[in-house]
Design a protein around this motif. Sequence first.
Motif, short mmCIF file in Angstrom:
data_model
loop_
_atom_site.label_atom_id
_atom_site.label_comp_id
_atom_site.label_asym_id
_atom_site.label_seq_id
_atom_site.Cartn_x
_atom_site.Cartn_y
_atom_site.Cartn_z
N VAL A 184 0.84 -1.21 0.00
CA VAL A 184 0.00 0.00 0.00
C VAL A 184 0.87 1.25 0.00
CG1 VAL A 184 -1.65 1.34 1.36
CG2 VAL A 184 -1.98 -1.11 1.07
N GLY A 185 1.97 1.22 0.78
CA GLY A 185 2.86 2.36 0.84
C GLY A 185 3.57 2.65 -0.46
N MET A 186 3.64 1.67 -1.36
CA MET A 186 4.28 1.87 -2.66
C MET A 186 3.28 2.34 -3.71
SD MET A 186 6.86 1.85 -4.68
CE MET A 186 8.03 1.29 -3.45
N VAL A 205 6.24 10.45 6.42
CA VAL A 205 4.96 10.92 5.90
C VAL A 205 5.16 12.32 5.33
CG1 VAL A 205 2.52 11.32 6.40
CG2 VAL A 205 3.79 9.56 7.68
N ASP A 206 4.77 12.48 4.06
CA ASP A 206 4.98 13.74 3.36
C ASP A 206 3.67 14.50 3.22
OD1 ASP A 206 7.52 12.76 3.11
OD2 ASP A 206 7.39 12.34 0.96
N GLU A 217 1.85 11.50 0.76
CA GLU A 217 2.15 10.08 0.65
C GLU A 217 2.98 9.61 1.83
OE1 GLU A 217 5.93 9.56 -2.17
OE2 GLU A 217 4.31 10.58 -3.20
N VAL A 218 3.12 8.29 1.96
CA VAL A 218 4.02 7.70 2.95
C VAL A 218 5.15 7.01 2.20
CG1 VAL A 218 2.27 7.38 4.73
CG2 VAL A 218 2.67 5.56 3.06
N ASN A 219 6.29 6.92 2.83
CA ASN A 219 7.44 6.22 2.27
C ASN A 219 7.89 5.22 3.32
OD1 ASN A 219 10.10 5.49 1.44
ND2 ASN A 219 10.23 7.36 0.23
N THR A 220 7.72 3.92 3.03
CA THR A 220 7.96 2.90 4.06
C THR A 220 9.43 2.53 4.26
OG1 THR A 220 7.56 1.13 2.45
CG2 THR A 220 5.68 1.90 3.73
#
Length: 392
Positions: free
Chosen positions: A144-146, A321-322, A342-345
């Motif tokens: 999901v994070g991608m 988290v951006d 967005e999030v970057n995991t």
Amino acid sequence: MAKKLRVGVVFGGRSGEHEVSLRSAASILQSMDRKKYDVVPIGIAKNGQWLAGGKAQSLLAGEYRQPALPAKATRRQAHAAAVASVAEALDNETADEMSALDTGKLDVVFPVLHGTFGEDGTVQGMLEMAGIAYVGSGVLGSAVGMDKDAMKTMFAAAGLPIVKHVTLFRSEWKASPRKCTARVEERLKYPVFVKPANLGSSVGISKVKTRAELRPAINEAAKFDRKIVIEEGVGGAGRARATGKARELEIAVLGNDDPIASVVGEIVPDREFYDYESKYDASSTSEPVIPAKISRAESKQMREMAVRAFRACDLSGLARVDFLMEAADLASAKPAKIYVNEVNTMPGFTSISMYPKLWEASGIAYSELIDRLIQLALERHAERTHTSFSKE
């Protein structure tokens, strides 16, 4: 003296962020306390070959030259060779150089992989099947994070503010560019940002100001993914809307079921937006500002939103988290709107990357951050033992 943990640090990979991964891994390997950890470097070449020992070190140094396949080798043959290397790497009877990759000899894996085939749930699924602890989000959270489209769906379900967007499939774009263009223009106003749904480090992203720029931007994004996300740009409110430029703010999150958020940081890009060159080019003058110059109320709001976004995507371990914030309208008393972008995991992890720098400003040093992430991986793995996978 406590037994040292055997930690496999995986780096490289098949994505366009291969070089970024090498930089992150080099910083982590340099900073890991050898009194606590027995470190095993594990490289993945651009063709998917898994490497250990001297070959892994060579990859990390940028000196590895992958063996050439026969001139008439097909993509299927290349893929088969890569798969064979993984099987060999996990075989107890392999040569000494590869035997370190046997998962039974590792206590935890730190997959320092950015982008596709590493940050998207693929490697995480393999490690789940192998029954080994690993740093970062699980299969669902990583996937999901991608995927920026799926991610936004999760954000919306959690009641988080997101920018207007349209998602197109590469197949429908190829079939009817006119219909797709009409759909974008019906729902969004220029400027828009065109992005591959599954990619990181701003690869394949374009800012589009007119219809004439839209087609080449979508074609560029379509090179990297079957899904393309088009987002309406965030400018300003009121008088600032026409000339305003969104502020790009970031928060680091750390934890599993009870995560915490760092101070807020801001990126002041040296270009129209924070693209790949702005992030990694040696000539870039983009400037991180930590902590960001925002009000206490805005900081509190964003930190709460960061934790909600982390939970909405079922993340664990770490994430950046951006956010996008409207340019302030000095003539208006209304507060600037803030959107979760967005999030970057598995964010960049060099000692000067935003994620570690945000925690440094929040009181957690780089080496301590590595320790915490490894412990969080072990905690989550231990918690998983309470789950039954069959009736017996």
